[in-house]
Design a protein around this motif. Structure first.
Motif, PDB file in Angstrom:
ATOM      1  N   UNK A  79       0.831  -1.378  -0.336  1.00  0.00           N
ATOM      2  CA  UNK A  79      -0.116   0.013  -0.701  1.00  0.00           C
ATOM      3  C   UNK A  79       0.983   1.456   0.160  1.00  0.00           C
ATOM      4  N   UNK A  80       0.632   2.071  -0.834  1.00  0.00           N
ATOM      5  CA  UNK A  80       1.259   3.363  -1.314  1.00  0.00           C
ATOM      6  C   UNK A  80       1.658   4.598   0.482  1.00  0.00           C
ATOM      7  N   UNK A  81       2.396   4.819   0.553  1.00  0.00           N
ATOM      8  CA  UNK A  81       3.785   4.787  -0.088  1.00  0.00           C
ATOM      9  C   UNK A  81       4.650   3.920   0.598  1.00  0.00           C
ATOM     10  N   UNK A  82       4.843   2.301  -0.420  1.00  0.00           N
ATOM     11  CA  UNK A  82       5.964   1.569   0.112  1.00  0.00           C
ATOM     12  C   UNK A  82       6.967   1.740  -0.206  1.00  0.00           C
ATOM     13  N   UNK A  83       8.015   0.858  -0.221  1.00  0.00           N
ATOM     14  CA  UNK A  83       8.845   0.518  -1.237  1.00  0.00           C
ATOM     15  C   UNK A  83       9.165  -0.838  -1.803  1.00  0.00           C
ATOM     16  N   UNK A  84       8.163  -1.650  -1.391  1.00  0.00           N
ATOM     17  CA  UNK A  84       8.784  -3.284  -2.033  1.00  0.00           C
ATOM     18  C   UNK A  84       7.205  -4.021  -1.957  1.00  0.00           C
ATOM     19  N   UNK A  85       7.015  -4.573  -3.924  1.00  0.00           N
ATOM     20  CA  UNK A  85       6.763  -5.051  -4.524  1.00  0.00           C
ATOM     21  C   UNK A  85       7.698  -7.101  -4.210  1.00  0.00           C
ATOM     22  N   UNK A  86       6.141  -7.938  -4.266  1.00  0.00           N
ATOM     23  CA  UNK A  86       6.450  -9.504  -4.161  1.00  0.00           C
ATOM     24  C   UNK A  86       6.928  -9.522  -5.297  1.00  0.00           C
ATOM     25  N   UNK A 106       9.615   5.422  -3.420  1.00  0.00           N
ATOM     26  CA  UNK A 106       8.835   4.963  -3.287  1.00  0.00           C
ATOM     27  C   UNK A 106       7.587   4.393  -4.444  1.00  0.00           C
ATOM     28  N   UNK A 107       6.781   3.105  -3.963  1.00  0.00           N
ATOM     29  CA  UNK A 107       5.698   2.634  -5.270  1.00  0.00           C
ATOM     30  C   UNK A 107       4.463   3.579  -4.911  1.00  0.00           C
ATOM     31  N   UNK A 108       3.927   3.537  -5.955  1.00  0.00           N
ATOM     32  CA  UNK A 108       2.215   4.113  -5.867  1.00  0.00           C
ATOM     33  C   UNK A 108       1.192   2.909  -5.285  1.00  0.00           C
ATOM     34  N   UNK A 122       6.725   0.055 -13.091  1.00  0.00           N
ATOM     35  CA  UNK A 122       6.067   0.541 -11.866  1.00  0.00           C
ATOM     36  C   UNK A 122       6.193   1.815 -12.042  1.00  0.00           C
ATOM     37  N   UNK A 123       4.475   2.074 -10.858  1.00  0.00           N
ATOM     38  CA  UNK A 123       4.516   4.019 -10.564  1.00  0.00           C
ATOM     39  C   UNK A 123       5.680   4.107  -9.569  1.00  0.00           C
ATOM     40  N   UNK A 124       6.586   5.423  -9.686  1.00  0.00           N
ATOM     41  CA  UNK A 124       7.291   5.184  -8.852  1.00  0.00           C
ATOM     42  C   UNK A 124       7.358   6.949  -7.688  1.00  0.00           C
ATOM     43  N   UNK A 125       7.805   7.460  -6.860  1.00  0.00           N
ATOM     44  CA  UNK A 125       7.409   9.311  -7.061  1.00  0.00           C
ATOM     45  C   UNK A 125       9.079   9.401  -6.259  1.00  0.00           C
ATOM     46  N   UNK A 126       9.843  10.005  -6.916  1.00  0.00           N
ATOM     47  CA  UNK A 126      11.285  10.605  -7.122  1.00  0.00           C
ATOM     48  C   UNK A 126      10.880  11.706  -5.468  1.00  0.00           C
ATOM     49  N   UNK A 133       7.859   8.804 -11.856  1.00  0.00           N
ATOM     50  CA  UNK A 133       8.889   8.841 -12.754  1.00  0.00           C
ATOM     51  C   UNK A 133       7.794   7.082 -13.218  1.00  0.00           C
ATOM     52  N   UNK A 134       8.034   6.272 -13.765  1.00  0.00           N
ATOM     53  CA  UNK A 134       8.343   4.608 -14.326  1.00  0.00           C
ATOM     54  C   UNK A 134       9.203   3.865 -14.002  1.00  0.00           C
TER      55      UNK A 134
END
Length: 360
Positions: A79-86, A106-108, A122-126, A133-134
């Motif tokens: 769940x955003x803002x998270x930094x991992x994906x499995x 972090x991921x969105x 993946x959708x991301x935030x700088x 960013x993608x």
């Protein structure tokens, strides 16, 4: 960044190796995350009638998942803002890879596969700049990160594959920071947009709302069989304002906004949680969990009807209409006659229901 054509050519030989398919995971039709009675979290594979096909534990609350188009693999996002994906092997239940964002990102909560499943986006935030960013990840190289590109805005949330193998991206316009939880940091200046992105060339088109709707955060997307993009929005302005929560767009044309009557729009509380086309592409459904509503529109945006159900949020295509989930543990078939409950379990379904196996 690796050129997509060269990237694909370098792995052509690998496509000759026999691989597992979704049938090896029990042929699920959908993916959904849920919270269980003991407080734990899992991702489930579901049949077309909402029955459990598989259950795989997650270390924390999930949001959405990306389903590989052929292999029985799901990428479950925090769940955003998270930094991992499995990356999960849904046939064996094993964790294949844990994806971590680079420092300062972090991921969105969403991702999508391109290039017949070889490229995960993946959708991301700088975090420092607030730029969307993608992230680009190579599945043939063990989900190695191979680069990233601009999303075309701030706060990219959901992204979807288009028929031309490019991306539609919902840039919600909201800047966040992991150190400040889910606080929204730029409401006065937010500018949501719908961006179209080619991973090789970057942003190729964008659509924005009128200035008086700049608080209408574009959050979730669905793509029809003809490439029409439906987008669902969440209002960040005055709670007493009544605004449309559904938009339709084709490249080269202005967005078309769709809404129900005044009473139904007020009932939504300015919040749409998910959006989907039906399997035929002739109807669009948006869920409004705060208002306990599912609104159904024609493919052209004409309001058809409202269906009431507490905490309904996940929605996805199904034969004859939609499948929908709610936070009370129920799964429903949605058709011309309304809502029909299929199953109820002791769990709380999370925001999204992901259809497996459709080309878009």
């Amino acid at each position: 960044m690796t050129n997509r054509r060269n990237f694909l050519a370098s792995f052509l030989a690998a496509s000759l190796v026999p691989k597992l398919g979704w049938a090896d995971a029990g042929s699920p039709a959908y993916l959904a995350a849920a919270r269980e009675p003991d407080g734990g979290f899992c991702i489930f594979g579901l049949s077309g009638q909402g029955a459990d096909v598989f259950r795989i534990p997650l270390p924390a609350r999930g949001h959405a998942a990306a389903a590989h188009p052929h292999a029985p693999e799901a990428v479950a996002f925090a769940r955003r803002p998270g930094t991992f994906a499995l990356v999960i092997d849904c046939a064996s239940g094993k964790l294949l890879h844990r994806l971590e964002t680079p420092p300062g990102r972090h991921f969105y909560g969403h991702g999508a596969f391109l290039a017949d499943g070889d490229l995960l986006c993946t959708t991301e935030n700088d975090i420092e700049t607030g730029e969307g960013r993608i992230g680009l990840w190579s599945r043939p190289e063990g989900y190695t990160r191979i680069g990233d590109i601009a999303s075309g805005g701030v706060g990219p949330h959901e992204l979807r594959r288009l028929p031309d193998d490019n991306l539609a991206i919902a840039n919600g316009g909201i800047r966040t920071h992991p150190g400040r939880g889910r606080e929204k940091l730029n409401l006065d200046t937010m500018r949501p947009n719908l961006a179209y992105v080619d991973p090789d060339r970057g942003v190729i088109d964008q659509a924005e709302l009128a200035p008086d709707l700049h608080h209408n955060s574009i959050r979730h997307l669905a793509v029809g069989p003809d490439g029409t993009v439906a987008f669902a929005m969440q209002w960040q302005g005055d709670p007493m304002d009544v605004v449309p929560l559904l938009g339709l767009h084709r490249r080269g044309t202005p967005p078309r906004l769709a809404e129900a009557g005044l009473a139904e729009q007020l009932a939504t509380e300015g919040y749409a949680g998910s959006v989907a086309f039906d399997q035929a592409g002739t109807l669009i459904g948006i869920t409004c969990p705060r208002g306990a509503r599912l609104h159904v529109f024609s493919g052209e945006g004409a309001f058809r009807n409202a269906i009431r159900r507490p905490d309904i949020c996940g929605v996805a295509p199904a034969p004859g209409g939609f499948l929908a989930t709610d936070g009370l543990g129920s799964i429903h078939a949605v058709g011309p006659d309304g809502l029909r409950s299929l199953t109820t379990q002791r769990r709380a379904w999370d925001n999204h229901l992901v259809r497996i196996g459709l080309s878009i």
